[in-house]
Enzyme design. Structure first.
Site, short mmCIF file in Angstrom:
data_model
loop_
_atom_site.label_atom_id
_atom_site.label_comp_id
_atom_site.label_asym_id
_atom_site.label_seq_id
_atom_site.Cartn_x
_atom_site.Cartn_y
_atom_site.Cartn_z
N LYS A 86 6.13 5.16 -9.54
CA LYS A 86 5.33 6.11 -10.33
C LYS A 86 4.69 7.17 -9.42
O LYS A 86 4.73 8.36 -9.72
CB LYS A 86 4.26 5.36 -11.13
CG LYS A 86 4.84 4.38 -12.14
CD LYS A 86 3.77 3.72 -12.99
CE LYS A 86 2.89 2.78 -12.19
NZ LYS A 86 3.65 1.62 -11.64
N THR A 125 -0.17 0.64 -15.16
CA THR A 125 0.55 -0.64 -15.22
C THR A 125 0.21 -1.38 -16.51
O THR A 125 0.78 -2.43 -16.79
CB THR A 125 0.19 -1.52 -14.02
OG1 THR A 125 -1.24 -1.71 -13.99
CG2 THR A 125 0.63 -0.88 -12.72
N ARG A 168 9.36 -1.28 -3.80
CA ARG A 168 8.33 -1.44 -2.77
C ARG A 168 8.48 -2.78 -2.06
O ARG A 168 8.35 -2.87 -0.84
CB ARG A 168 6.94 -1.32 -3.38
CG ARG A 168 5.81 -1.45 -2.36
CD ARG A 168 4.45 -1.35 -3.01
NE ARG A 168 4.24 -0.02 -3.57
CZ ARG A 168 3.39 0.26 -4.54
NH1 ARG A 168 2.69 -0.71 -5.10
NH2 ARG A 168 3.24 1.49 -4.97
#
Length: 352
Positions: A70, A164, A223
């Site tokens: 994001k 989230t 990630r």
């Protein structure tokens, strides 16, 4: 909220000391962004249409689990438009004056990125409404009957909000976004492509088998994949010949307590507590958090999303329950009362 402070190796929350390493690996353009094809295509149309009209694009809301890109997409939006970028987060905006100071400092067409926008204080959120719609903010000076609202114009800008927990956004806030995109977890094949790209940037030699091994334990999250790659690189350089193949990747991830499914120490602690201490559940979130020595927010936001998706844990109206898959993953035989079929559905009900 303490989830971002969790120290689990494979947590999808970014640790502050890793910011530089992650920034190096971020794609800079939409054409470099791997996967999320639907969102990428929609954003491309939105941005190119706005550039043809010579006006800032509509405000953008991006939702999805931590670590899916994001923040990277917000940076890409700024780069594609060729405008400035301001980064902040919902928890950092405690007062409406904090937000007013940020908004009035923006230049024409700038992108303002607010991470975890659902955690913004309500007074600041209400101030943001008029800024998003009318590019104006009303700053209240004074208190009580003598208070005065001073209108201030804001340069046209594009807000990129990330969350989230999309369900926690208020209706008025959600309605003010012209584009809402949801980021999904990556497929292993997509993570393999991402790992080879990251390896080239880091100067690491990774075999296809090594990338497959790391991708399979990355929980569908870029990630985490990049983080594991850096740890496997350390192992390969110190205890091997520097080449990351399947054997080296397996040995390295064993050292870092990442098992075949991608579970780390905290994930397994949650499952062990559920199975051994509470007979598989149901057990409330707070009780489970105390049993593993973590904060409830950490268990709920760092561990549970993946455990539920992997079919190892179910959230029910009565509490958390270990599935038959969790018993088997820990090497235990599930009791007859535990269904051997698919995992129970994820029911987001309040804890008893």
């Amino acid at each position: 909220m303490t989830a971002p402070e969790a120290d689990g190796l494979v947590s999808a929350y970014a640790a502050p000391e890793e910011s530089d390493a992650e920034a190096t690996l971020r794609p800079k353009r939409l054409s470099e962004f791997i996967a999320q094809h639907r969102v990428r295509e929609q954003l491309e149309l939105l941005l190119h249409g706005a550039m043809r009209r010579g006006s800032p694009p509509d405000h953008i809301l991006l939702s999805g689990s931590p670590g899916l890109g994001k923040t990277t997409l917000a940076m890409i939006v700024s780069a594609e438009l060729g405008v400035g970028l301001r980064l902040t987060s919902g928890p950092a905006i405690e007062r409406s004056g904090d937000l007013a100071a940020i908004l009035t400092s923006l230049s024409h067409g700038d992108v303002l990125f607010i991470d975890e926008i659902h955690r913004m204080a309500r007074p600041a959120e209400e101030l943001l409404y008029s800024a998003m719609e009318d590019f104006r903010v009303d700053v209240v000076v004074g208190k009580g009957p003598g208070a005065t609202a001073i209108p201030l114009d804001v340069e046209p800008f594009t807000l990129v909000g990330a969350t989230t927990r999309a369900g926690l956004l208020t209706g008025p806030m959600r309605d003010r976004f012209g584009f809402v995109g949801h980021l999904d977890f990556y497929e292993p094949a997509e993570l393999e492509v991402l790992l080879h790209r990251s390896a080239r940037i880091l100067g690491v030699q990774v075999t296809p088998e090594g990338a497959t091994e790391i991708a399979g334990r990355s929980r569908g999250t870029p990630r985490i994949a990049n983080r594991l790659l850096r740890r496997v690189r350390d192992f390969a350089e110190v205890r091997a010949d520097g080449v990351v193949d399947a054997t080296v990747a397996k040995a390295a991830l064993r050292v870092y307590d990442v098992d075949d499914l991608g579970l780390d120490r905290l994930d397994r602690a949650v499952l062990v507590a559920l199975v051994d201490s509470f007979g598989g559940g149901p057990v409330g979130l707070s009780t489970l958090a105390v049993a593993v020595g973590e904060q409830p927010d950490t268990v709920e936001e760092v561990c549970e999303p993946f455990l539920v998706r992997a079919g190892l844990l179910a959230r029910t109206p009565r509490g958390r329950v270990a599935t038959a898959g969790a018993w088997r993953h820990l090497g235990r035989k599930p009791p007859a009362t535990v269904s051997s079929g698919p995992a129970a559905p994820d029911l987001f009900s309040s804890e008893p």
